[in-house]
Design a protein around this motif. Structure first.
Motif, PDB file in Angstrom:
ATOM      1  N   THR A  83     -14.281  -7.786 -18.614  1.00 43.51           N
ATOM      2  CA  THR A  83     -15.144  -8.828 -18.065  1.00 43.51           C
ATOM      3  C   THR A  83     -15.258  -8.727 -16.548  1.00 43.51           C
ATOM      4  N   GLU A  84     -16.313  -9.326 -16.014  1.00 38.13           N
ATOM      5  CA  GLU A  84     -16.500  -9.360 -14.566  1.00 38.13           C
ATOM      6  C   GLU A  84     -15.349 -10.104 -13.890  1.00 38.13           C
ATOM      7  N   GLU A  85     -14.838 -11.127 -14.556  1.00 40.34           N
ATOM      8  CA  GLU A  85     -13.737 -11.898 -13.976  1.00 40.34           C
ATOM      9  C   GLU A  85     -12.466 -11.063 -13.891  1.00 40.34           C
ATOM     10  N   GLU A  86     -12.207 -10.240 -14.896  1.00 40.37           N
ATOM     11  CA  GLU A  86     -11.018  -9.373 -14.862  1.00 40.37           C
ATOM     12  C   GLU A  86     -11.122  -8.354 -13.734  1.00 40.37           C
ATOM     13  N   ILE A  87     -12.312  -7.830 -13.510  1.00 45.82           N
ATOM     14  CA  ILE A  87     -12.520  -6.892 -12.403  1.00 45.82           C
ATOM     15  C   ILE A  87     -12.410  -7.626 -11.071  1.00 45.82           C
ATOM     16  N   SER A  88     -12.963  -8.836 -11.013  1.00 48.61           N
ATOM     17  CA  SER A  88     -12.950  -9.623  -9.780  1.00 48.61           C
ATOM     18  C   SER A  88     -11.533  -9.979  -9.355  1.00 48.61           C
ATOM     19  N   ARG A  89     -10.660 -10.284 -10.333  1.00 48.77           N
ATOM     20  CA  ARG A  89      -9.286 -10.649  -9.978  1.00 48.77           C
ATOM     21  C   ARG A  89      -8.550  -9.481  -9.340  1.00 48.77           C
ATOM     22  N   VAL A  90      -8.812  -8.272  -9.822  1.00 51.47           N
ATOM     23  CA  VAL A  90      -8.196  -7.094  -9.211  1.00 51.47           C
ATOM     24  C   VAL A  90      -8.675  -6.947  -7.771  1.00 51.47           C
ATOM     25  N   ASN A  91      -9.972  -7.130  -7.537  1.00 47.73           N
ATOM     26  CA  ASN A  91     -10.523  -7.010  -6.186  1.00 47.73           C
ATOM     27  C   ASN A  91      -9.957  -8.074  -5.251  1.00 47.73           C
ATOM     28  N   ARG A  92      -9.772  -9.287  -5.778  1.00 48.75           N
ATOM     29  CA  ARG A  92      -9.210 -10.350  -4.934  1.00 48.75           C
ATOM     30  C   ARG A  92      -7.769 -10.042  -4.548  1.00 48.75           C
ATOM     31  N   LEU A  93      -7.024  -9.479  -5.480  1.00 51.26           N
ATOM     32  CA  LEU A  93      -5.634  -9.117  -5.186  1.00 51.26           C
ATOM     33  C   LEU A  93      -5.562  -8.025  -4.126  1.00 51.26           C
ATOM     34  N   ILE A  94      -6.476  -7.080  -4.195  1.00 50.84           N
ATOM     35  CA  ILE A  94      -6.504  -6.026  -3.176  1.00 50.84           C
ATOM     36  C   ILE A  94      -6.747  -6.655  -1.805  1.00 50.84           C
ATOM     37  N   GLY A  95      -7.648  -7.646  -1.747  1.00 52.58           N
ATOM     38  CA  GLY A  95      -7.921  -8.341  -0.499  1.00 52.58           C
ATOM     39  C   GLY A  95      -6.692  -9.058   0.043  1.00 52.58           C
ATOM     40  N   VAL A  96      -5.911  -9.639  -0.853  1.00 52.43           N
ATOM     41  CA  VAL A  96      -4.690 -10.341  -0.450  1.00 52.43           C
ATOM     42  C   VAL A  96      -3.697  -9.385   0.183  1.00 52.43           C
ATOM     43  N   LEU A  97      -3.621  -8.174  -0.359  1.00 52.37           N
ATOM     44  CA  LEU A  97      -2.623  -7.200   0.090  1.00 52.37           C
ATOM     45  C   LEU A  97      -3.092  -6.379   1.284  1.00 52.37           C
ATOM     46  N   MET A  98      -4.291  -6.652   1.795  1.00 54.60           N
ATOM     47  CA  MET A  98      -4.826  -5.871   2.907  1.00 54.60           C
ATOM     48  C   MET A  98      -3.952  -5.971   4.156  1.00 54.60           C
ATOM     49  N   LYS A  99      -3.200  -7.046   4.299  1.00 56.01           N
ATOM     50  CA  LYS A  99      -2.388  -7.222   5.503  1.00 56.01           C
ATOM     51  C   LYS A  99      -1.245  -6.212   5.579  1.00 56.01           C
ATOM     52  N   PHE A 100      -1.001  -5.510   4.471  1.00 57.12           N
ATOM     53  CA  PHE A 100       0.056  -4.502   4.475  1.00 57.12           C
ATOM     54  C   PHE A 100      -0.506  -3.100   4.722  1.00 57.12           C
ATOM     55  N   ASN A 101      -1.746  -3.030   5.228  1.00 51.12           N
ATOM     56  CA  ASN A 101      -2.384  -1.737   5.452  1.00 51.12           C
ATOM     57  C   ASN A 101      -1.656  -0.877   6.470  1.00 51.12           C
ATOM     58  N   GLU A 102      -0.891  -1.522   7.358  1.00 53.79           N
ATOM     59  CA  GLU A 102      -0.179  -0.757   8.378  1.00 53.79           C
ATOM     60  C   GLU A 102       1.046  -0.052   7.807  1.00 53.79           C
ATOM     61  N   GLN A 103       1.453  -0.440   6.621  1.00 53.67           N
ATOM     62  CA  GLN A 103       2.623   0.185   6.001  1.00 53.67           C
ATOM     63  C   GLN A 103       2.284   1.598   5.530  1.00 53.67           C
ATOM     64  N   SER A 104       3.298   2.428   5.430  1.00 54.93           N
ATOM     65  CA  SER A 104       3.106   3.802   4.974  1.00 54.93           C
ATOM     66  C   SER A 104       2.692   3.837   3.510  1.00 54.93           C
ATOM     67  N   GLU A 105       1.856   4.829   3.169  1.00 58.87           N
ATOM     68  CA  GLU A 105       1.472   5.014   1.784  1.00 58.87           C
ATOM     69  C   GLU A 105       2.521   5.800   1.017  1.00 58.87           C
ATOM     70  N   LYS A 106       3.434   6.440   1.733  1.00 59.19           N
ATOM     71  CA  LYS A 106       4.488   7.209   1.079  1.00 59.19           C
ATOM     72  C   LYS A 106       5.620   6.267   0.680  1.00 59.19           C
ATOM     73  N   PRO A 107       6.054   6.321  -0.566  1.00 62.87           N
ATOM     74  CA  PRO A 107       7.098   5.407  -1.045  1.00 62.87           C
ATOM     75  C   PRO A 107       8.390   5.499  -0.232  1.00 62.87           C
ATOM     76  N   LEU A 108       8.914   4.337   0.157  1.00 62.11           N
ATOM     77  CA  LEU A 108      10.153   4.282   0.930  1.00 62.11           C
ATOM     78  C   LEU A 108      11.328   3.754   0.117  1.00 62.11           C
ATOM     79  N   ASN A 109      11.076   3.292  -1.094  1.00 55.32           N
ATOM     80  CA  ASN A 109      12.152   2.776  -1.937  1.00 55.32           C
ATOM     81  C   ASN A 109      11.749   2.965  -3.404  1.00 55.32           C
ATOM     82  N   GLU A 110      12.645   2.587  -4.292  1.00 54.71           N
ATOM     83  CA  GLU A 110      12.401   2.820  -5.721  1.00 54.71           C
ATOM     84  C   GLU A 110      11.184   2.054  -6.230  1.00 54.71           C
ATOM     85  N   LEU A 111      11.030   0.804  -5.801  1.00 46.47           N
ATOM     86  CA  LEU A 111       9.893   0.009  -6.265  1.00 46.47           C
ATOM     87  C   LEU A 111       8.573   0.652  -5.837  1.00 46.47           C
ATOM     88  N   ALA A 112       8.509   1.070  -4.573  1.00 47.79           N
ATOM     89  CA  ALA A 112       7.294   1.714  -4.071  1.00 47.79           C
ATOM     90  C   ALA A 112       7.014   3.003  -4.841  1.00 47.79           C
TER      91      ALA A 112
END
Length: 359
Positions: A83-112
């Protein structure tokens, strides 16, 4: 003799939903397999990341991935559309996490690292689904969802990196979700409480007892008497046009034949580049489907030794290769559709696509 608890797929074939056995090398099985891997990766993340709100996100991801996987066998069934809503929720979550853009893309711990592994699997699932889509189609919105999901998981890698390089219990880092998911006010589907009906409620009677069935039967008869159940040239041309566009999208060059309920051809359309032999094959597929009131894919199983129609494989009028289906209206066969240009499975998939629109 030792009892076996496996072996049905030892011949290298398996079934998709209720369809007949096909090779496990089929691109649809590849897509289903990678989607299964993706679900396993998400479960691995949940095993160490005890964030309540991410748990809700993960549960929806698992549900949507499972829906896509089940829909690969029936890509035109709206029950499996994303559904459009399921796709929209993923996009909204990406927007929420944008503030972590300065972090490295390479994993620094097990969770990453686990988020990164899930990201690569999501990308692979998208590629496999695109390959299957070109031949057989895929559930609406599925490819877009997987593309967005890989971006979300990439953002989650950066969020996990913000926790530091330690391998401590990540469940203690953000047990309630904190402010990470709050800004976008992500809302997930909640079940509505059941509405209670007052004990003294009585529906108003607008039709005398015993008359309802008579009225319904009378209305149905009047409607059915006015319906022209035959398929005409205009309808055949529209159906052909739809199939041609889908065939072009899948990179196929096909011949598309439509016949009436007596098996007589109404239209035969030859796409540029289609095989010469496909003309006769498509016409025979349409005739066979209308004459026997079943798909040629189903017939191909029934003409095998000990099958119901064993012996019909020698009938020159019939074609027992997948790609022919009966056209029905109100439960009555009004014609037949034949498509020829690819494998029996690919031709049958185009027919299924057409049926989903015709019905």
């Amino acid at each position: 003799m030792e009892e076996k608890y496996f072996g049905k797929g030892n011949d290298g074939k398996s079934t998709l939903s209720s369809q007949f056995k096909i090779s496990k090398s089929d691109s649809r099985f590849s897509a289903i397999g990678v989607l299964d891997e993706l679900s396993a990766e998400v479960y691995l993340i949940l095993s160490i990341y005890k964030c309540e709100k991410f748990g809700r996100v993960a549960r929806e991801i698992l549900a949507v991935v499972d829906k896509i996987s089940n829909g690969i066998a029936s890509p035109r069934d709206s029950a499996f559309f994303v559904t459009e809503e399921e796709i929209s929720r993923v996009n909204r979550l990406i927007g929420v996490l944008m503030k972590f853009n300065e972090q490295s893309e390479k994993p620094l711990n097990e969770l990453a690292a686990r988020f990164n592994k899930a990201r690569t699997t999501a990308r692979k699932a998208e590629r496999e689904l695109v390959a299957a889509d070109l031949k057989y189609g895929s559930p609406k919105g599925a490819i877009e969802y997987l593309n967005g999901l890989s971006a979300l998981l990439k953002a989650e890698v950066k969020l996990a990196n913000s926790f530091g390089t330690q391998n401590a219990s990540f469940g203690m880092q953000n047990t309630s979700g904190g402010s990470i998911y709050e800004p976008a006010k992500i809302e997930f589907a909640k079940s509505e409480p059941a509405k209670t009906v007052p004990a003294d409620f009585k529906p108003a009677k607008t039709v005398p007892d015993g008359e309802t069935e008579k009225i319904v039967a009378s209305v149905i008869k009047k409607v059915m008497d006015k319906i022209d159940c035959s398929i005409g040239l205009d309808e055949a041309k529209k159906l052909t046009e739809i199939i041609e566009k889908e065939a072009e999208r899948r990179g196929k060059k096909a011949v598309i034949a439509v016949c009436n309920e007596q098996g007589n051809p109404i239209s035969v359309h030859v796409m540029d580049g289609a095989f010469l032999v496909s003309f006769d094959v498509a016409v025979k597929k349409a005739y066979t489907a209308a004459a026997l009131k079943m798909s040629t894919m189903e017939l191909s199983e029934l003409v095998k030794p000990n099958g119901t129609f064993y012996g019909l494989q020698n009938d020159e009028k019939l074609m027992i290769i997948g790609g022919g289906v009966p056209l029905k209206r109100n439960g009555k066969v009004v014609g037949g559709l034949g498509v020829s240009g690819g494998t029996g499975e690919e031709d049958h998939s185009l027919c299924e696509f057409a049926l989903s629109l015709f019905e």
